[in-house]
Design an enzyme around this catalytic site. Structure first.
Site, PDB file in Angstrom:
ATOM      1  N   CYS A 257      69.425  36.307 -30.230  1.00  0.00           N
ATOM      2  CA  CYS A 257      69.256  37.767 -30.164  1.00  0.00           C
ATOM      3  C   CYS A 257      68.083  38.271 -31.005  1.00  0.00           C
ATOM      4  CB  CYS A 257      70.561  38.486 -30.531  1.00  0.00           C
ATOM      5  SG  CYS A 257      71.123  38.265 -32.226  1.00  0.00           S
ATOM      6  N   HIS A 305      74.547  41.084 -34.368  1.00  0.00           N
ATOM      7  CA  HIS A 305      73.920  41.019 -33.044  1.00  0.00           C
ATOM      8  C   HIS A 305      73.001  42.211 -32.840  1.00  0.00           C
ATOM      9  CE1 HIS A 305      73.576  39.478 -28.978  1.00  0.00           C
ATOM     10  NE2 HIS A 305      73.772  40.689 -28.493  1.00  0.00           N
ATOM     11  N   HIS A 317      69.025  42.460 -24.293  1.00  0.00           N
ATOM     12  CA  HIS A 317      69.402  41.568 -25.398  1.00  0.00           C
ATOM     13  C   HIS A 317      69.609  40.149 -24.881  1.00  0.00           C
ATOM     14  CE1 HIS A 317      74.047  41.304 -24.935  1.00  0.00           C
ATOM     15  NE2 HIS A 317      73.523  41.639 -23.785  1.00  0.00           N
TER      16      HIS A 317
END
Length: 341
Positions: A257, A305, A317
């Protein structure tokens, strides 16, 4: 011959006891009564949980790896300085004549030079000059040699400290790597426990869920309102759509990520720290109501994240192992905060 006697039948009490025991034994678990295998939905939930649990140590691994790179650079610099200092000392030794040669090479030195080694070198040299035991040139050379020797000792201590810190960082990175790989192994084991039909059913259910949530990982061109560096970063991210998530990766064929976010902004000439937490700490916090394309979105908390806002309530993402870079609604995960590089 003795009379043959028939065995006495067991008493009613004994018969009842044996019957109870037999019943009890029949209730004990057997292999045929093993716990049922988890359902497809249970496996899916357990796998998702394992992937989520792997994200935090993935980011910690990334942080340690960055520290490792920094330490390696410091170790290399210290070793270069050591080599330079040693070369300077070797050249000075060649200039100090027999006195320096005796002092630094053979160890067989006369009493006056022993005074230089064990006492105050500067004081000794001052007295030696007064007594005519050494020339001004030799005295200057010996002073320079003694100073360089002290510098060399300090450089060696610095290099040793950096090497120790580097070894510790490598050990920690290895531990985090093992932790992440352990989670991924557990997930694979669970998935492998399913039949081909069950896995196909689970994947179909996931596709339906993705379609319902509006997530997309098909290659696409960005045609939103972003401009300048933000547009460059978002366009780069769009070009990665469909590429796989891979923990610890920063591209170009796969990303985790923060690896995707960092690479996107790097394409626009902006250097970001490596991890989710570092990006959060370094960025300027922006309110959800003020979001602009290119802003970094943090879900769950400040270190787990992240992705990039692309406009219209959506973000891009790199999701998790087993999935590809995709566009999802901003609220597909618990929104935590946003920052602007």
């Amino acid at each position: 011959m003795g009379t043959h006697r028939r065995p006495k039948p067991p008493s009613r009490a004994l018969t009842a006891t044996l019957g109870m025991a037999a019943g009890a034994v029949s209730l004990l678990p057997t292999q045929s009564q093993a716990a049922p295998k988890p359902t497809v939905d249970e496996v899916r939930k357990q796998v998702e949980k394992l992937y989520e649990e792997a994200e935090a140590p993935t980011e910690e691994y990334n942080e340690v790896r960055e520290e490792e790179k920094k330490l390696q650079g410091e170790v290399d610099s210290a070793q270069d300085r050591l080599a330079g200092k040693q070369q300077e000392i070797n050249e000075l030794r060649g200039k100090t004549g027999p006195l320096a040669a005796a002092q630094y090479r053979s160890g067989a030195i006369d009493p006056s030079v022993q005074l230089f080694l064990s006492g105050d070198p500067d004081d000794y040299l001052d007295k030696a000059e007064m007594l005519g035991r050494t020339s001004d040139r030799q005295a200057d050379a010996l002073r320079a040699l003694e100073r360089k020797q002290r510098e060399l000792t300090q450089e060696r201590a610095t290099a040793t400290q950096r090497l120790k810190a580097l070894a510790e960082a490598r050990t920690k990175a290895g531990e985090k790597k093992d932790e992440v790989q352990g989670k991924l192994r557990q997930a694979r084991t669970l998935l492998n426990s399913l039949t081909a039909e069950q896995r196909a059913r689970m994947e179909a259910a996931q596709e339906r869920a993705d379609a319902a949530s509006g997530s997309s990982d098909a290659p696409a061109d960005y045609n939103g309102p972003a401009g300048g560096r933000s547009r460059t970063a978002v366009e780069f991210a769009y070009a990665q759509l469909g590429k796989p998530y891979e923990w610890g990766s920063t591209g170009p064929n796969s990303y985790d990520c923060s690896g995707l976010v960092g690479a996107a902004w790097r394409s626009a000439g902006v250097s970001l720290p490596r991890t989710v937490k570092q990006m959060y700490d370094a960025g300027r916090t922006v309110a959800r109501s003020d979001l602009q394309p290119g802003d970094i979105i943090y879900w769950y908390n400040d270190n787990q994240h992240n992705g990039m806002y692309v406009g219209n309530g959506k973000a891009i993402h790199a999701p998790r192992t087993g999935k590809n870079i995709e566009i999802v609604p901003l609220d597909s995960m618990p929104f935590f905060a946003a920052s602007r590089p």
